[in-house]
Structures are given as C-alpha cells and as structure tokens.
Design an enzyme around this catalytic site. Sequence first.
Site, PDB file in Angstrom:
ATOM      1  N   LYS A  38       0.494  -1.448   0.341  1.00  0.00           N
ATOM      2  CA  LYS A  38       0.405   0.181   0.072  1.00  0.00           C
ATOM      3  C   LYS A  38       0.991   1.343  -0.230  1.00  0.00           C
ATOM      4  O   LYS A  38       1.719   1.421   0.737  1.00  0.00           O
ATOM      5  CB  LYS A  38      -1.206   0.225   0.929  1.00  0.00           C
ATOM      6  CG  LYS A  38      -1.659   1.155   1.011  1.00  0.00           C
ATOM      7  CD  LYS A  38      -2.278   1.384   2.446  1.00  0.00           C
ATOM      8  CE  LYS A  38      -1.983   2.182   3.566  1.00  0.00           C
ATOM      9  NZ  LYS A  38      -1.407   3.806   2.758  1.00  0.00           N
ATOM     10  N   GLU A  44      10.716   0.495   9.972  1.00  0.00           N
ATOM     11  CA  GLU A  44      11.437   1.901   9.826  1.00  0.00           C
ATOM     12  C   GLU A  44      11.021   2.869  10.247  1.00  0.00           C
ATOM     13  O   GLU A  44       9.757   2.624   9.459  1.00  0.00           O
ATOM     14  CB  GLU A  44      12.069   1.315   8.224  1.00  0.00           C
ATOM     15  CG  GLU A  44      13.358   2.211   8.628  1.00  0.00           C
ATOM     16  CD  GLU A  44      13.593   3.145   7.994  1.00  0.00           C
ATOM     17  OE1 GLU A  44      12.790   4.251   8.526  1.00  0.00           O
ATOM     18  OE2 GLU A  44      13.572   3.328   6.558  1.00  0.00           O
ATOM     19  N   CYS A  58      13.524  10.590   6.918  1.00  0.00           N
ATOM     20  CA  CYS A  58      13.548  10.049   7.798  1.00  0.00           C
ATOM     21  C   CYS A  58      15.010  10.049   8.744  1.00  0.00           C
ATOM     22  O   CYS A  58      15.401  10.342   9.802  1.00  0.00           O
ATOM     23  CB  CYS A  58      13.172   8.107   8.327  1.00  0.00           C
ATOM     24  SG  CYS A  58      14.103   7.228   6.940  1.00  0.00           S
ATOM     25  N   GLU A  64      10.522  14.991  15.158  1.00  0.00           N
ATOM     26  CA  GLU A  64      10.809  14.802  13.900  1.00  0.00           C
ATOM     27  C   GLU A  64      10.417  15.776  13.906  1.00  0.00           C
ATOM     28  O   GLU A  64       8.798  15.845  13.915  1.00  0.00           O
ATOM     29  CB  GLU A  64      10.526  13.547  13.942  1.00  0.00           C
ATOM     30  CG  GLU A  64      11.032  12.605  12.015  1.00  0.00           C
ATOM     31  CD  GLU A  64      10.887  12.214  11.848  1.00  0.00           C
ATOM     32  OE1 GLU A  64       9.398  11.309  11.938  1.00  0.00           O
ATOM     33  OE2 GLU A  64      11.311  11.339  11.274  1.00  0.00           O
TER      34      GLU A  64
HETATM   35  P1  NAI Z   1       2.336   7.415   9.170  1.00  0.00           P
HETATM   36  O1  NAI Z   1       3.049   7.089  10.056  1.00  0.00           O
HETATM   37  O2  NAI Z   1       0.750   8.319   9.428  1.00  0.00           O
HETATM   38  O3  NAI Z   1       1.943   7.088   7.754  1.00  0.00           O
HETATM   39  C1  NAI Z   1       3.407   6.077   6.572  1.00  0.00           C
HETATM   40  C2  NAI Z   1       2.159   4.565   5.802  1.00  0.00           C
HETATM   41  O4  NAI Z   1       1.688   4.440   7.658  1.00  0.00           O
HETATM   42  C3  NAI Z   1       1.043   5.407   4.752  1.00  0.00           C
HETATM   43  O5  NAI Z   1       0.496   4.612   4.256  1.00  0.00           O
HETATM   44  C4  NAI Z   1       0.211   5.349   6.141  1.00  0.00           C
HETATM   45  O6  NAI Z   1      -1.602   5.673   5.190  1.00  0.00           O
HETATM   46  C5  NAI Z   1      -0.085   4.076   6.681  1.00  0.00           C
HETATM   47  N1  NAI Z   1      -0.880   3.998   8.252  1.00  0.00           N
HETATM   48  C6  NAI Z   1      -1.768   5.324   8.453  1.00  0.00           C
HETATM   49  N2  NAI Z   1      -2.142   4.511  10.448  1.00  0.00           N
HETATM   50  C7  NAI Z   1      -1.544   2.684  10.117  1.00  0.00           C
HETATM   51  C8  NAI Z   1      -2.356   2.252  10.343  1.00  0.00           C
HETATM   52  N3  NAI Z   1      -2.399   2.398  11.523  1.00  0.00           N
HETATM   53  N4  NAI Z   1      -2.216   0.619   9.806  1.00  0.00           N
HETATM   54  C9  NAI Z   1      -0.980   0.391   8.902  1.00  0.00           C
HETATM   55  N5  NAI Z   1      -0.681   1.951   8.118  1.00  0.00           N
HETATM   56  C10 NAI Z   1      -1.373   3.478   8.506  1.00  0.00           C
HETATM   57  O7  NAI Z   1       2.750   9.134   8.572  1.00  0.00           O
HETATM   58  P2  NAI Z   1       2.228  10.285   7.931  1.00  0.00           P
HETATM   59  O8  NAI Z   1       0.873  11.085   9.719  1.00  0.00           O
HETATM   60  O9  NAI Z   1       2.360  10.138   6.329  1.00  0.00           O
HETATM   61  O10 NAI Z   1       3.091  11.303   9.118  1.00  0.00           O
HETATM   62  C11 NAI Z   1       3.252  12.316   9.721  1.00  0.00           C
HETATM   63  C12 NAI Z   1       4.041  11.752  10.346  1.00  0.00           C
HETATM   64  O11 NAI Z   1       5.052  10.910  10.571  1.00  0.00           O
HETATM   65  C13 NAI Z   1       5.446  12.774   9.488  1.00  0.00           C
HETATM   66  O12 NAI Z   1       5.464  14.294  10.078  1.00  0.00           O
HETATM   67  C14 NAI Z   1       6.968  12.247   9.827  1.00  0.00           C
HETATM   68  O13 NAI Z   1       7.338  12.772  10.731  1.00  0.00           O
HETATM   69  C15 NAI Z   1       6.177  11.003  10.135  1.00  0.00           C
HETATM   70  N6  NAI Z   1       7.679   9.367   9.167  1.00  0.00           N
HETATM   71  C16 NAI Z   1       8.393   9.675   8.851  1.00  0.00           C
HETATM   72  C17 NAI Z   1       8.591   8.805   8.377  1.00  0.00           C
HETATM   73  C18 NAI Z   1       9.733   7.826   8.335  1.00  0.00           C
HETATM   74  O14 NAI Z   1      10.349   7.719   6.958  1.00  0.00           O
HETATM   75  N7  NAI Z   1      10.356   7.428   9.138  1.00  0.00           N
HETATM   76  C19 NAI Z   1       7.627   8.374   6.714  1.00  0.00           C
HETATM   77  C20 NAI Z   1       5.814   9.611   6.863  1.00  0.00           C
HETATM   78  C21 NAI Z   1       5.942   9.777   8.219  1.00  0.00           C
END
Ligand code: NAI
Length: 805
Positions: free
Chosen positions: A191, A265, A299, A396
């Site tokens: 996804k 990750e 990240c 972050e």
């Molecule tokens: P997120 O962690 O919510 O989203 C990442 C992925 O997880 C997306 O595909 C989302 O649809 C999915 N997701 C969300 N809730 C889920 C659940 N309960 N079960 C399974 N999958 C789920 O990140 P978001 O909301 O896009 O960004 C929020 C903050 O997260 C950012 O401001 C940043 O600080 C951090 N982030 C860190 C990343 C990294 O690579 N370490 C990447 C993206 C965001």
Amino acid sequence: MTSVREIFDTMEYGPAPEGDAAARDWLAKHDTRFGHFIAGGWTKPAGLFDVGNPATGARIAQVSQGTKKDVDAAVRAARKALPAWEALGGHGRARYLYALARTVQRNARLLAVLESMDNGKSIRETRDIDVPLVARHFYHHAGWAQLLDSEFSGYHAAGVVGQIIPWNFPLLMLAWKVAPALAAGCTIVIKPAEFTPLTALLFAELADAAGLPPGVLNIVTGDGETGAAIVANDGVDKVAFTGSTEVGRIIRKATAGSGKKLSLELGGKSPFIVFEDADLDSVVEGVVDAIWFNQGQVCCAGSRLLVQEGVSERLIAKLRARMETLRLGSPLDKAVDMGAIVAPVQLERIRSLVAAGTAEGAEMWQPSWACPKEGCFYPPTLFTNVQPSSTIAQVEIFGPVLVTMTFRTPSEAVALANNTPYGLAASVWSESINLALDVAPKIKAGVVWINSTNLFDAAAGFGGYRESGFGREGGREGMWEYLSPDRATPAREHGRAARTASKSARSAQARAVRRAAELDDPDRGAPLVDRTPKLFVGGKQVRPDSGYSIRIAGADGRVLGEVGEGNRKDLRNAVEAAHAASGSWSKATGHNRAQILYYIAENLAARADELGRRISALTGGDGAAEVEASVRRLFTYGAWADKYDGQVHQVPLRGVALAMNEPLGVIGIACPDEHPLLGLVSLVAPAICVGNSVVAIPSERAPLAATDFYQVLETSDVPAGVINIVTGAKDTLAKTLAEHDDVDAMWYFGSRDGVKAVELASAGNMKRTWCEFAPRAWSDTREGEGRPFLREATQVKNIWIPYGE
Ligand code: NAI
C-alpha cells in the site's frame, strides 16, 4: 540588458521546466481515475479520493480507498501466486528482477516527472537520486535472487508479505520493499501512502508489461485504515512498514502474538556532528544535503546540527550565506533545489513546530528571499540557541528545519547525539579519522556517515536502533527480513511432534527416575528439600525482594527444592546490574569473551554428574545428555566469539561502508520450559558471546537447573552483571521485563499468550523482540545454535567512510 558579468555575479538564471506531457498522457489514459492493481489487473475505481500536486494544489488524479474486501482479494491473489513464484527458483526470479530494473531505466523520465508532480520533490532529486536508486535496487536484488540457494541455504520465502510505505520517497520505498521480497520468493500486497500513490500504480503497470506473473505484486491504495486491514489480515505472513513511530507502535501491537514477521523503519532525529577540525565548506554542503534534501522530509535527515563551540559562529555565518542562495520553487524546474511540502497537513505540522520552537525561546532564522505563497512551500529554516530538551530538539519535524546546539568535548557530542529516543542515522565531520572512528561506534544509530551524509545504496543495509525501529533494508542483512529458516521439523509437524514428545518424555521420565535410584547416588536417602537457592543479580546471590519462594517438584512429583519468587523490584535491580556491566563487556575483545565461555563450559563439565542427576530428576529426561549438549553449546559460542565478523559492503563510492555487528545492549530472556539447562545456555551464550548482558528468566517448571548453573558462573570469571538470573512466574516476569524501557531487546520462548503479552509490552520503547511459541528442537544443532542466534543478538551498524582528497 543583463551582462554576462552580472549573470556570473548573481548566478541568476531563468526557469528550466521539465516537460510533463508524458505523465499527463499516462494519467489521461486512465481517465485520471484508478482502481487497485490485483491479480494482474485493475479493479473498478471505487470510493475515490483526490490526489493533488502539492506545488499547485491542483487535483491530478483520483484513487480508490481500499476496503477490507479489496485487501482480502489482494492477499488471496498473492497467496495463490506464491507456490509458483517460489518454485520458479532463484534464477527464474533473478530474470524478472533484472527485467524490472531495465524497465525502470527505460521509463526513468516518466517515473521521475510523475513522482515530482505527485510528491512535490524537485525533479533534480527524482531524476538523479530516487529513480536511479530504484533501478539499482532491482539490479542488486536480481543478484540476491540468483545467489539465494548458495548464500541463504536452509532458508525459504517468508510467504505473503504486506508492505506499507510512506510518502517521502514513494517509488524508492516501494523498491526497497518489493525488490528483496521478490528476490526471496515472497508475493506482495503493498500500500503506497495516500498522498503519493501514483508512481506505485505506474510501476504495477510496468511490472505487468514486463511479464511479472499475476498476483505476485498487488497494489492496494488507501489511507491508514487500508494499511490496518493489511496488517490484520490472517493471510499475511510478514509485515514491513516504513513511516512514523506512532503508527509503527500501533502495528507492533496489532501483530503481537500473531506469529507474523515484522520489520519497522520509523522516524529519526539524527545528529549531524561537526568537530572543529572539519572542513567547514564541505560541512555546509553536507548540511544542505542533510536537511534540505527532499525539503527535510527524510527519516534520516540530519536535523540536529551539533557543532563544537570554537567553530560554531563561523559555521552558522557560512550556513546563512548558503541558505540565501538556495532555490525553492516549481518541482519540475531543473534549476530548483527545494520543491514543495507533500500536503497542507504536513505544512501545518511544520509551522506549528516552528512556532513551538520560537515560543520556547530558540532563535529562528530564514533567508531573506520570499517563499511562494501559492502551493505547499516552506523556506529553509535555522534555529540557534536551542535547549537539548526543547520540543524542536526532540520531535521529528519532517520539514526543512535545522536546530543547532553546541558542545565542547567529543564525549559531550556523543551524549547530545544519543539524547533522543531515536537511533536511525548520524553524520560525523572531522578531518581526524581517529576521532571520527572513535565516535561512530558510540552513537546509537543504524547508519553513520563520516564526512558525508544521506548516502544510500542497495548493497548497504539501512535501518534503525531504538525507537527508529528494527530490521534492515538493503544488503545481505536486508534479505533476512524476507526469509524464514527451514526447520528440522517442518512447521506443521511441530504440533504433532510436541504431543509425541510429551508422551515419550513421560516414559523417559519414569526410566530416568528408576535409573537415578539404581545409580550410586551420594544424595540417596538424604532429605530432598535441603536449600533455597537465591536469585543471581550483579554477580551475587541475592534474596528475592518478596521474601517468598516456590516449591519445585521433580518429574516424579516429589519436591526437589524451592526457588525464590522474583518480582518487579528484583528485575529492576537485575536490569540495573546488566546495564552497569554492559559498557565494559561490549568492549571486551572477542578473545576475552571466548575465554570466559570456554571457562564456563569447563566448570560445567566438572559438575556434569551432579547437574545431570538434577536435570533427570527435574524433567525425567536424560540429564547427562543435556549437560553434555550444554557444554558443547558453550564451546560453539566460545568458537564464535572472535569470528562473528561484519562486512565491507561494495557500495558505489570511493570509500568503504563497514557493516559492523554491534550488541543490542541488555537483553531480557525468558527461557523455554523444556530443556531447563540447554534452553538457558542456548540463549544466554550467543547473547553474551557478542557483547550483550542479559537478565534471564529460567524455565518456570525446572528452574533448579539454572540456579545450579549460576554456581558454575560464579567460578568462571563472568564479570558481575553480565548474566543475571531471576526465577519465578515466567510470563509475569517476562511481561515486566518487556515493559522496562532500559531493556533493549526481549526474547521469549513459551506460550502463544506469553508471546502476545511480550510483543504488546515491547511496543513501549519499540524494543526488538524474538518470540516463539512453536516448539524448537533445542538439542538439534540446526535449530538450537549458530548464526541465526547471533543475528538475533546483534544489530548491524553501517559506517560509511569516503576517502581520497
Ligand atoms: P504515517 O506513519 O501515518 O504514514 C505512513 C504509512 O502508514 C501510510 O501509508 C499510511 O497510510 C499508513 N498508515 C497510517 N496509519 C496506519 C495504521 N494504523 N495501520 C497501518 N498503516 C497505517 O505518517 P504520516 O501521517 O503520513 O506522517 C506523519 C509524521 O510521520 C510525519 O510528520 C513524520 O514525522 C513521520 N513520518 C516518518 C516517515 C519515515 O520515513 N520515518 C515517513 C512518513 C512520515
């Protein structure tokens, strides 16, 4: 008219937009509406939501919100495709991966443009970094597929994998997940993030055109709910996630006790450490790459600049001058350094964190040029006068915001660097290789770049320590995430084997009791309850805090002794002792650790008769054989202690990437009930062999084997605190240990409920877990010892060291 001289002075030049016609044509071909890609075809678009271009705010497509039904269909398709894909063999899959790499290269321009439109990142980055790295990943993993049989013999595909990726590197994260999974023989349901699904959909179509069999790669779009449905699906054998620590924690809890493999990750707050002898002009360019690359939405972004006091002012002045020259604007403009922030919600998050920083007293600075008002743009931002405990130094931000702090000594730099719950990456800048290589191992991070930053390659593993998650992507270490060991007893046989084993154990028990009676037993006739062993904490025998003890019966039902009933306080003391020991034990040489392991073996062998009888009486099994196997096992890890080497990865760089195996720190170990001595030794020995210290909870049924064993430890020069043993109610103690924030990893071998409780509790500090409820053949060397145990006991740190003038 502008003169040439003026152009050289200002370095101003006009826009150089990349054409987006091909991407628009592709979107139009789909009527800008997409279903999911399942079983080799598109589903009918349904439950549509908008996908926008963050630079303009315009809608560019609509995609479907995946329902549980869609996820079920995708998992079914992946399951159906699995046997043939696995049976194809490594070479067959290598051909597909090679074809995918070529396809990516042939469509590089289209992929790069679409990525920039969807995500807002600059075309310079999608064209020169993201897409070439995507191709590189498929080439590299075509190689692992080819070498699978020889390099990973004894392993098979983990099965159907569910993968969830973020929006910051949409196609690159897809490649990092899809390439190793396909190489290993897994089939996939992936996804993409809701903000950036388009390149994944284009990739699905390209992979299909390249001939990838239907069902091997399924793409389901949607938001977190769709992600949660993938995680929860019973047909998924492994979950791989990249994203926020918050969602990582939810997934850790959702998969607890399910037996699914998991790699996470997560976020970071990575330090960028500048010593005063560093080349400051290179540092400035390094900072640009560390925090303004991809608008800081990385990240492993070097978001905390730690500068040695003497050069701080000079560096800040240089940085500000450089920030004035950064170009921010349309992502499709080839002359632009920084594009747009992915979505309004992320822009708002950045704004509010910056406001928090200012409110907390830090000094904010932004370049004088005006940031576009339309679209999601945010200027590069620098904070000085930042307190290490302030919000902006801890949270972050995931935006182009750099916070600066100063330090005086290398040890202060290390303390500041590690002052975060995260541990993803770090950069260290110094012209002194001695200093840089002294500091790198002290930083708790999965990747350390020396005089460089944000270097990635398919041949080097990437992943975090602590709350940045566990598991690696890339390199040999990344392949393990998609493989499962062949068991001496196939998984489905395990239940049956366990039942027969318990029947034969009962008859062995009767035999052993008869034999013990026949032996010339010096204890024969003596009272059986003769002493109450204590706990073993910090190298000393200590009374349990509760003051209670538990009676331990032997195989024939007679009481053989009592053990102390450990509680939360005993565990706290044991963890403290383990921590105190861990610094010097982790630095002991392999030779030194080997000597101690051999010495334990020697002293155990000297008490073999007595311990053998004890084990026979406890379990009814062959105690002598168990002691003998334990001695052998200790020899195995004595042998490994100076041989479990790291690697030097072949990365495309003038330099080296050292993959170092580092201990995890303090490991909590809840031992299996069966084989009370061998089970304990099989887990404690590999853990300490590579420099961890442990708190072990021995078999609840037969803990007297462990309490006898610590008497062996007392005479074997094991430094105080390296091995601590707390007896008592195993599951209660294991849960308490898993909740402890100073325990770095938790191993548990026992019931399914116990596994679930430990995995749930470990989500607190995202500690790495190794939990099994399927029985293991501890006395079989294929299942009971070796590299897999050492892998569980270590984490790989990749240290990149470029060289040359
Ligand atoms: P997120 O962690 O919510 O989203 C990442 C992925 O997880 C997306 O595909 C989302 O649809 C999915 N997701 C969300 N809730 C889920 C659940 N309960 N079960 C399974 N999958 C789920 O990140 P978001 O909301 O896009 O960004 C929020 C903050 O997260 C950012 O401001 C940043 O600080 C951090 N982030 C860190 C990343 C990294 O690579 N370490 C990447 C993206 C965001």
